[in-house]
Design an enzyme around this catalytic site. Sequence first.
Site, PDB file in Angstrom:
ATOM      1  N   ALA A 260       0.760  -1.254   0.000  1.00 46.27           N
ATOM      2  CA  ALA A 260       0.000   0.000   0.000  1.00 46.27           C
ATOM      3  C   ALA A 260       0.792   1.308   0.000  1.00 46.27           C
ATOM      4  O   ALA A 260       0.277   2.343  -0.414  1.00 46.27           O
ATOM      5  CB  ALA A 260      -0.945   0.012   1.197  1.00 46.27           C
ATOM      6  N   PRO A 262       2.992   4.577  -0.770  1.00 47.26           N
ATOM      7  CA  PRO A 262       2.806   5.548   0.316  1.00 47.26           C
ATOM      8  C   PRO A 262       1.343   5.871   0.639  1.00 47.26           C
ATOM      9  O   PRO A 262       1.067   6.760   1.421  1.00 47.26           O
ATOM     10  CB  PRO A 262       3.526   6.789  -0.212  1.00 47.26           C
ATOM     11  CG  PRO A 262       3.356   6.707  -1.692  1.00 47.26           C
ATOM     12  CD  PRO A 262       3.389   5.241  -2.045  1.00 47.26           C
ATOM     13  N   GLY A 263       0.401   5.160   0.010  1.00 51.44           N
ATOM     14  CA  GLY A 263      -0.996   5.306   0.426  1.00 51.44           C
ATOM     15  C   GLY A 263      -1.926   5.952  -0.583  1.00 51.44           C
ATOM     16  O   GLY A 263      -3.112   6.121  -0.302  1.00 51.44           O
ATOM     17  N   LYS A 265      -3.288   4.878  -3.392  1.00 43.95           N
ATOM     18  CA  LYS A 265      -4.408   4.038  -3.848  1.00 43.95           C
ATOM     19  C   LYS A 265      -5.311   3.639  -2.675  1.00 43.95           C
ATOM     20  O   LYS A 265      -6.526   3.554  -2.830  1.00 43.95           O
ATOM     21  CB  LYS A 265      -3.867   2.826  -4.608  1.00 43.95           C
ATOM     22  CG  LYS A 265      -3.117   3.223  -5.876  1.00 43.95           C
ATOM     23  CD  LYS A 265      -2.522   2.039  -6.592  1.00 43.95           C
ATOM     24  CE  LYS A 265      -1.602   2.511  -7.710  1.00 43.95           C
ATOM     25  NZ  LYS A 265      -0.371   3.132  -7.203  1.00 43.95           N
ATOM     26  N   ASP A 283       2.203  -2.767   4.352  1.00 46.28           N
ATOM     27  CA  ASP A 283       3.500  -2.534   3.720  1.00 46.28           C
ATOM     28  C   ASP A 283       4.573  -3.204   4.566  1.00 46.28           C
ATOM     29  O   ASP A 283       4.418  -3.327   5.789  1.00 46.28           O
ATOM     30  CB  ASP A 283       3.819  -1.045   3.564  1.00 46.28           C
ATOM     31  CG  ASP A 283       4.984  -0.844   2.598  1.00 46.28           C
ATOM     32  OD1 ASP A 283       4.725  -0.747   1.385  1.00 46.28           O
ATOM     33  OD2 ASP A 283       6.147  -0.808   3.046  1.00 46.28           O
ATOM     34  N   CYS A 382       3.531   0.004 -12.056  1.00 46.31           N
ATOM     35  CA  CYS A 382       3.892   1.218 -12.804  1.00 46.31           C
ATOM     36  C   CYS A 382       5.073   0.899 -13.732  1.00 46.31           C
ATOM     37  O   CYS A 382       6.000   1.683 -13.867  1.00 46.31           O
ATOM     38  CB  CYS A 382       4.221   2.381 -11.870  1.00 46.31           C
ATOM     39  SG  CYS A 382       5.591   2.059 -10.742  1.00 46.31           S
TER      40      CYS A 382
END
Length: 447
Positions: A260, A262-263, A265, A283, A382
Amino acid sequence: MKTTNVRDVAVETLLQIEKNQAYSHLLLNSMIKKHKVNEKDIALLTEIVYGSLQRRITLDYFLAGFLKKAKKVEPWVQILLRISIYQMVYLDRVPERAILFEAVEIAKHRGHKGIASLVNGVLRSVQREGIPDVEKISDPVERLSIKTSHPQWLVEKWMNQFGLEETEKMCETNLLPPTQTARVNQMKLTVDELLLDLNNKGIMAEPGDLAEDGVKGSKGNLALTDAFSEGLLTIQDESSMLVARALDPQREEKVLDACAAPGGKSTHIAERMNGTGIVHSLDLHEHKVKLINQQADRLDLQNIQAEAFDSRKVLERFEKASFDRILVDAPCSGFGVIRRKPDIKYTKTQDDVLKLAELQHKILQEVAPLLKGGGVLVYSTCTIDQEENGDVIETFLENNPEFVRNDAVKELLPEKLARYLSNGEVQILPHYFGTDGFYIACLRKKG
């Protein structure tokens, strides 16, 4: 010589990136603070650092004919020559005499007269004779590699995957500065309301090109606005904003975000659930879990539970069939975000890609039993690498026949994506919409 000299700070920053493999964007910010760089000089410093990093292979090609014993030259001298050539070739507004003078002064300051003489001689030769013509390189892979400053193995890999034309467009797009985009917190206001607020405060912004809840800034820093500190927006790329839409979480559901930090999404999922239900955000690292909590606090989201936990062991933590939806935004090579992190293209290897694909598959295998029958699993990265994307999903489906591709996702994603959507998956390349390169696959568990 003052350490606040922009070009000297640029040399020091690039040296640290090479020595310690530090992330350019994080290091640059700390160097600006450390050296107390004048605000009016920050743009030039950023341009020199990112530009020289983005075009490193090209600059070394330009220098090769003028620097006969490059391997014997100290790294900082090589960097000083690179940033000087970068300014001479790509920055029209900087006079060449100023570039040469500054370079020689830095060489004297950091080294001795002999090095200063070498630097002066090389740069004057370049000034006199001009740079070699990249277009004269006959081999198409080598030419594209040097022209767009991407390692040859990567260009060859992409050409095999996407063809020459697409690879060329992608490599050229990777040299462009990224647009700053943000996601509007629609629990608090609409896109139009946010744009009006920003524009009234002198921040120029407009609707995004791809995501319905996205805006893109053209003047001013969205991260430094009142709207950001008040939790009205979150800095996020538009392609990344599509993940929560593909997952399509509903009110009161239980959702797992397996990787998750740095948050971005997790918070988007929580917003789309209108603050209801629960999002378990995991994480591996405690310090990254703090980032998730900071984001949740800033956005006033109470439905996120973040904890440090290894996603390869989630069956030790949660019961089987206990989640309505699961997101695996997997650790990846990051080849889709080269515009933001140019150092990636020089530090990652094919071996890294294979190791990451193995890790991605392990995480998917571990989380799969946690999903309820009829539930949705979204896998995203990504990167643009087939081995980390389509191949991972193909292997997962072969090993897990209870999962099927969820083609219904096409109803959730923007119409603009329709031509790139197939079998519940989409691969966005950077030149399609000027976003990060991104992959999303949507699966459903039978039952």
